[in-house]
Structure formats: structure tokens, C-alpha cells
Design a protein around this motif. Structure first.
Motif, mmCIF file in Angstrom:
data_model
loop_
_atom_site.group_PDB
_atom_site.id
_atom_site.type_symbol
_atom_site.label_atom_id
_atom_site.label_comp_id
_atom_site.label_asym_id
_atom_site.label_seq_id
_atom_site.Cartn_x
_atom_site.Cartn_y
_atom_site.Cartn_z
ATOM 1 N N ILE A 197 13.993 -51.336 85.891
ATOM 2 C CA ILE A 197 13.801 -52.406 85.097
ATOM 3 C C ILE A 197 13.312 -53.665 85.964
ATOM 4 N N ILE A 198 14.115 -53.856 87.215
ATOM 5 C CA ILE A 198 13.635 -54.613 88.287
ATOM 6 C C ILE A 198 12.535 -54.384 88.779
ATOM 7 N N THR A 199 12.066 -53.162 88.971
ATOM 8 C CA THR A 199 10.770 -52.814 89.513
ATOM 9 C C THR A 199 9.638 -53.053 88.497
ATOM 10 N N GLU A 200 9.895 -53.191 87.126
ATOM 11 C CA GLU A 200 9.079 -53.415 86.334
ATOM 12 C C GLU A 200 8.711 -54.897 86.112
ATOM 13 N N LYS A 201 9.733 -55.805 86.298
ATOM 14 C CA LYS A 201 9.799 -57.258 86.433
ATOM 15 C C LYS A 201 9.131 -57.674 87.580
ATOM 16 N N GLN A 202 8.990 -56.825 88.746
ATOM 17 C CA GLN A 202 8.398 -57.270 89.996
ATOM 18 C C GLN A 202 6.783 -56.906 89.635
ATOM 19 N N ARG A 203 6.551 -55.854 89.248
ATOM 20 C CA ARG A 203 5.330 -55.804 88.832
ATOM 21 C C ARG A 203 4.507 -56.779 88.083
ATOM 22 N N LYS A 204 5.184 -57.084 86.863
ATOM 23 C CA LYS A 204 4.848 -58.171 86.109
ATOM 24 C C LYS A 204 4.391 -59.407 87.073
ATOM 25 N N ALA A 205 5.403 -59.733 87.944
ATOM 26 C CA ALA A 205 5.514 -60.952 88.426
ATOM 27 C C ALA A 205 4.135 -60.963 89.522
ATOM 28 N N LEU A 206 3.930 -59.633 90.252
ATOM 29 C CA LEU A 206 2.726 -59.679 91.158
ATOM 30 C C LEU A 206 1.365 -59.719 90.091
ATOM 31 N N GLU A 207 1.527 -59.279 88.837
ATOM 32 C CA GLU A 207 0.108 -59.221 88.184
ATOM 33 C C GLU A 207 -0.362 -60.720 87.935
#
Length: 211
Positions: A197-207
Motif C-alpha cells: 500500500i505504501i509503495t502504491e502511494k509513493q508511486r502515485k505521489a511521484l506521478e
């Protein structure tokens, strides 16, 4: 801890014995006991709720589990012989033998599996419902990658565990451990899910930063 090694190659055979609830003694004469015997013999056993004792032949040796003795290893012999029956609990009668495999594992593989199972199937861990002889033969069968274990053999115990609170033998889990596979706990699964979940949030933040 006992060491299990050194055997000749042969078939893997499951021996099944039916247990007499009277322990081999003459049937009680009182009415309640007669009703209990009738219910066990005429209703429970025919519908898959009989009581059984089992042992497993692997590589020319017979393995079983019992109270006070734990896992035992004896030379495989005719299960109907007086010698074989004398090593079983009182009041059992030989029922049948099932060939589960035409070949046995290597001596080293079997030794590792049995030494692993002996850590939980100890002389003092025996419990009629939660860790009995059938739990052991099922765990050993699964450890050897033989999924054809008859589930009816321990149906009474599995049903009984629903009524009491006690540490129950998880045969599939113990078989996985005996095979050397890592068991992921519920806590580990939860933590792993959080990381995703954390990794997915980080990915969206980077996008979002790239826009």
C-alpha cells in the motif's frame, strides 16, 4: 530427539485399524452404554465418523505416533500379525492397507522430515482430538507430497475440536515446515500488505510530481 535414518526402498503403505470404543473389553450391559455402542457402530462409523488408528510404512519401516512414546519406528511387517497388533492401542482391529506410492523418498529426505515432525509430535504432546496418530500419519503423508490421505480417518477429531479451545495440530502447516518451506504468519502477511500500500502511494505521489 530421535534420529530416523537407514532403510530399504519399498512402497509407502498406510495401515488402518478400527478402534473399539470399549477398548477391547466385553460390551457394557447398562442401557446407556448399549445405546452409545449402537450409535457408534451403526450410525457414526457408516457415515464416516468412526474412530481409527493408523501407521505408515515407508522404506521398509513402520512409523506411528502414540502417547508417552511419541514417534516410533519399527520394521515393517504384516499388519495382521500378532506382533504388529500388539504395538497398537488396546481394542483395535485391522481394517485395510492403502498403497499411497510405489516409491519412497531418499533416506536423508525422510530423516529430515521425521526429525522436523518429532519437534511437535513429542511423547508428551499426544492429544486424542488435537494431536493423535492420524494427525501424524496425515502430516507425514503431506510432507512426502502424497495428497491422497483419507480425510474420514480423523473426522471425529476435527469435529471435536470445534467444541473445545485448545492448540490444534495444523497438519498442512507442519508438513510445509517439515519439507523445509517457510511459513508466512498472519502478521507477516499483514506487514507485507502494508508495504504494498505504501509503495502504491509513493508511486502515485511521484506521478503527481511529474505532471
Amino acid at each position: 530427539m530421535a534420529s530416523f535414518s537407514g532403510f530399504a526402498s519399498c512402497e509407502i503403505i498406510l495401515h488402518i485399524y478400527t478402534i473399539d470404543i470399549n477398548g477391547g473389553l466385553p460390551p457394557p450391559s447398562n442401557f446407556l452404554s448399549k445405546v452409545t455402542n449402537f450409535f457408534h457402530e451403526k450410525i457414526m462409523t457408516p457415515t464416516g465418523f468412526g474412530t481409527y488408528h493408523t501407521s505408515l510404512d515407508v522404506g521398509g519401516f513402520n512409523y506411528s505416533f502414540a502417547a508417552t512414546s511419541g514417534i516410533t519406528k519399527t520394521k515393517a511387517i504384516d499388519p495382521t500379525s500378532p506382533q504388529a497388533l500388539s504395538s497398537c492401542p488396546p481394542g483395535v482391529s485391522y481394517t485395510q492397507s492403502l498403497i499411497l506410492s510405489s516409491s519412497s523418498p531418499s533416506p536423508s529426505s525422510l530423516s529430515k522430515i521425521l526429525n522436523s515432525l518429532s519437534k511437535t509430535f513429542t511423547p508428551t504432546s499426544y492429544h486424542l482430538l488435537n494431536r493423535n496418530c492420524n494427525h501424524f500419519t496425515e502430516a507425514l503423508t503431506l510432507s512426502l507430497n502424497l495428497p491422497s490421505y483419507p480425510l474420514y480417518l480423523n473426522r471425529v477429531a476435527r469435529t471435536g475440536t470445534l467444541l473445545i479451545k485448545h492448540e490444534i495440530c495444523e497438519v498442512k502447516k507442519e508438513a510445509e515446515i517439515a519439507r523445509g518451506n517457510k511459513i508466512i504468519t498472519k502478521e507477516e502477511k499483514k506487514n507485507k500488505s502494508k508495504k504494498k500500500i505504501i509503495t502504491e502511494k509513493q508511486r502515485k505521489a511521484l506521478e503527481a510530481l511529474k505532471k
